[in-house]
Design a protein around this motif. Sequence first.
Motif, PDB file in Angstrom:
ATOM      1  N   THR A  61      53.293  72.264   7.689  1.00 46.51           N
ATOM      2  CA  THR A  61      52.001  72.708   7.976  1.00 46.51           C
ATOM      3  C   THR A  61      50.950  71.630   8.312  1.00 46.51           C
ATOM      4  OG1 THR A  61      52.562  74.406   6.218  1.00 46.51           O
ATOM      5  CG2 THR A  61      50.117  74.187   7.220  1.00 46.51           C
ATOM      6  N   GLY A  62      51.176  70.614   7.426  1.00 56.48           N
ATOM      7  CA  GLY A  62      50.036  69.628   7.620  1.00 56.48           C
ATOM      8  C   GLY A  62      48.754  70.067   7.271  1.00 56.48           C
ATOM      9  N   THR A 107      54.026  76.329  -0.689  1.00 60.98           N
ATOM     10  CA  THR A 107      54.424  75.069  -0.820  1.00 60.98           C
ATOM     11  C   THR A 107      55.805  74.607  -1.396  1.00 60.98           C
ATOM     12  OG1 THR A 107      52.453  74.827  -1.878  1.00 60.98           O
ATOM     13  CG2 THR A 107      53.653  73.130  -2.708  1.00 60.98           C
ATOM     14  N   GLY A 108      56.447  73.762  -0.774  1.00 56.79           N
ATOM     15  CA  GLY A 108      57.755  73.461  -1.054  1.00 56.79           C
ATOM     16  C   GLY A 108      58.683  73.036   0.124  1.00 56.79           C
ATOM     17  N   ASP A 109      59.950  73.017  -0.014  1.00 57.73           N
ATOM     18  CA  ASP A 109      60.876  72.362   0.792  1.00 57.73           C
ATOM     19  C   ASP A 109      60.974  73.461   1.960  1.00 57.73           C
ATOM     20  OD1 ASP A 109      63.981  72.487   1.962  1.00 57.73           O
ATOM     21  OD2 ASP A 109      63.262  70.489   1.254  1.00 57.73           O
ATOM     22  N   TRP A 110      61.492  73.100   3.287  1.00 55.26           N
ATOM     23  CA  TRP A 110      61.460  73.927   4.460  1.00 55.26           C
ATOM     24  C   TRP A 110      62.346  74.999   4.470  1.00 55.26           C
ATOM     25  CZ3 TRP A 110      65.834  74.943   6.888  1.00 55.26           C
ATOM     26  CH2 TRP A 110      67.028  74.088   6.641  1.00 55.26           C
ATOM     27  N   ARG A 111      63.308  74.846   3.356  1.00 51.88           N
ATOM     28  CA  ARG A 111      64.045  75.990   3.282  1.00 51.88           C
ATOM     29  C   ARG A 111      63.509  77.168   2.701  1.00 51.88           C
ATOM     30  NH1 ARG A 111      66.471  71.059   2.210  1.00 51.88           N
ATOM     31  NH2 ARG A 111      68.403  70.651   2.917  1.00 51.88           N
ATOM     32  N   ARG A 112      62.556  77.195   2.168  1.00 51.40           N
ATOM     33  CA  ARG A 112      61.888  78.328   1.849  1.00 51.40           C
ATOM     34  C   ARG A 112      61.367  79.205   2.784  1.00 51.40           C
ATOM     35  NH1 ARG A 112      56.661  78.154  -2.545  1.00 51.40           N
ATOM     36  NH2 ARG A 112      57.589  80.497  -2.284  1.00 51.40           N
ATOM     37  N   GLY A 117      62.374  85.166   6.570  1.00 47.65           N
ATOM     38  CA  GLY A 117      62.925  85.531   7.893  1.00 47.65           C
ATOM     39  C   GLY A 117      63.518  86.990   8.070  1.00 47.65           C
ATOM     40  N   PRO A 118      64.108  87.076   9.028  1.00 45.62           N
ATOM     41  CA  PRO A 118      64.439  86.315  10.372  1.00 45.62           C
ATOM     42  C   PRO A 118      63.200  86.211  11.149  1.00 45.62           C
ATOM     43  CG  PRO A 118      65.615  88.334  10.651  1.00 45.62           C
ATOM     44  CD  PRO A 118      64.953  88.326   9.063  1.00 45.62           C
ATOM     45  N   TYR A 119      63.056  85.099  12.009  1.00 51.75           N
ATOM     46  CA  TYR A 119      61.699  85.029  12.725  1.00 51.75           C
ATOM     47  C   TYR A 119      62.186  85.222  14.227  1.00 51.75           C
ATOM     48  CZ  TYR A 119      60.436  82.865   8.485  1.00 51.75           C
ATOM     49  OH  TYR A 119      60.466  82.495   6.998  1.00 51.75           O
ATOM     50  N   ASP A 120      61.205  85.742  15.055  1.00 51.08           N
ATOM     51  CA  ASP A 120      61.140  85.758  16.447  1.00 51.08           C
ATOM     52  C   ASP A 120      60.750  84.244  17.070  1.00 51.08           C
ATOM     53  OD1 ASP A 120      61.563  87.854  18.559  1.00 51.08           O
ATOM     54  OD2 ASP A 120      59.684  87.086  19.101  1.00 51.08           O
ATOM     55  N   LEU A 121      60.241  83.481  16.242  1.00 51.73           N
ATOM     56  CA  LEU A 121      59.890  82.460  16.718  1.00 51.73           C
ATOM     57  C   LEU A 121      59.876  81.324  15.424  1.00 51.73           C
ATOM     58  CD1 LEU A 121      58.716  79.972  18.865  1.00 51.73           C
ATOM     59  CD2 LEU A 121      56.601  80.803  18.363  1.00 51.73           C
ATOM     60  N   LEU A 122      60.487  80.342  15.627  1.00 47.35           N
ATOM     61  CA  LEU A 122      60.632  79.140  14.351  1.00 47.35           C
ATOM     62  C   LEU A 122      60.280  77.834  15.042  1.00 47.35           C
ATOM     63  CD1 LEU A 122      61.140  78.709  11.502  1.00 47.35           C
ATOM     64  CD2 LEU A 122      63.608  78.665  11.986  1.00 47.35           C
ATOM     65  N   VAL A 123      59.256  77.271  14.243  1.00 48.99           N
ATOM     66  CA  VAL A 123      59.035  75.817  14.818  1.00 48.99           C
ATOM     67  C   VAL A 123      59.210  74.939  13.711  1.00 48.99           C
ATOM     68  CG1 VAL A 123      56.919  74.291  15.638  1.00 48.99           C
ATOM     69  CG2 VAL A 123      57.135  76.735  15.951  1.00 48.99           C
ATOM     70  N   LEU A 124      60.260  73.889  13.787  1.00 47.26           N
ATOM     71  CA  LEU A 124      60.828  72.974  13.014  1.00 47.26           C
ATOM     72  C   LEU A 124      60.117  71.695  13.213  1.00 47.26           C
ATOM     73  CD1 LEU A 124      64.680  73.974  13.101  1.00 47.26           C
ATOM     74  CD2 LEU A 124      62.854  74.784  11.462  1.00 47.26           C
ATOM     75  N   ASP A 125      59.081  71.346  12.395  1.00 49.58           N
ATOM     76  CA  ASP A 125      58.370  70.242  12.417  1.00 49.58           C
ATOM     77  C   ASP A 125      58.086  69.295  11.335  1.00 49.58           C
ATOM     78  OD1 ASP A 125      56.433  68.765  13.987  1.00 49.58           O
ATOM     79  OD2 ASP A 125      54.881  69.568  13.208  1.00 49.58           O
ATOM     80  N   GLY A 126      58.503  69.985   9.966  1.00 52.43           N
ATOM     81  CA  GLY A 126      58.470  69.369   8.993  1.00 52.43           C
ATOM     82  C   GLY A 126      59.868  69.502   8.063  1.00 52.43           C
TER      83      GLY A 126
END
Length: 212
Positions: A61-62, A107-112, A117-126
């Motif tokens: 998120t930043g 708050t947590g690891d990206w695996r949260r 999900g599932p997602y229609d759009l997933l942005v992997l940035d962190g």
Amino acid sequence: MSTSGTDAYDHHAPNDLPPLVRRALTAARTHRFPYSCRPEQGRLLYALAGVTHGPIGETGTGYGVGLAWLVSGAPPGTPVISVERDPERAATTAGLFADRPEVRILTGDWRRTADHGPYDLLVLDGGGTGKTPGDTPADPASLLAPGGTVVIDDFSPSRDWPPTHEGAVDLPRLHWLTHPALHATEVGLAEDLTTVLGRLTPPAPLAHGVIC
């Protein structure tokens, strides 16, 4: 995550940015956070969010600049989940989106992301990109809805195949471009910036044969 993403907005007139993006950008600058989503990437996220038909997910998120582009572009009421490892950043950014009940910041690891999900759009940035040691790439088949799109940003342009970075094969980029579950391509956003987009492919239909 762009190393100078926040500074990239210095030459953009504030009125050219969605109000949510301006708000998040102010927070990033206040907290001296340099790694915001670049405007070129943000406009791509804005466009992709506008054609979604289901939940949107984001890792990293930043202070919410990329998230703000997604929320600004998405159809009203679209659920958006973003995951941030740093508790202070997560809490601050959650406050920025307090008036948007469709947005949840975890708050947590990206695996949260897997819990929502599932997602229609997933942005992997962190996390989940496989770019850094120990970061296992996410499984698009388990995180995306049928026909869903995954976005992995912040690659340097390469005219080679397989793609290279700093004189060596760019294994993370190659992983996504050749992933068996995706139709993937690379999109140039600036002279120094490309993004990989992958759409989840439906499973091949079973062949019907005649047994003699």
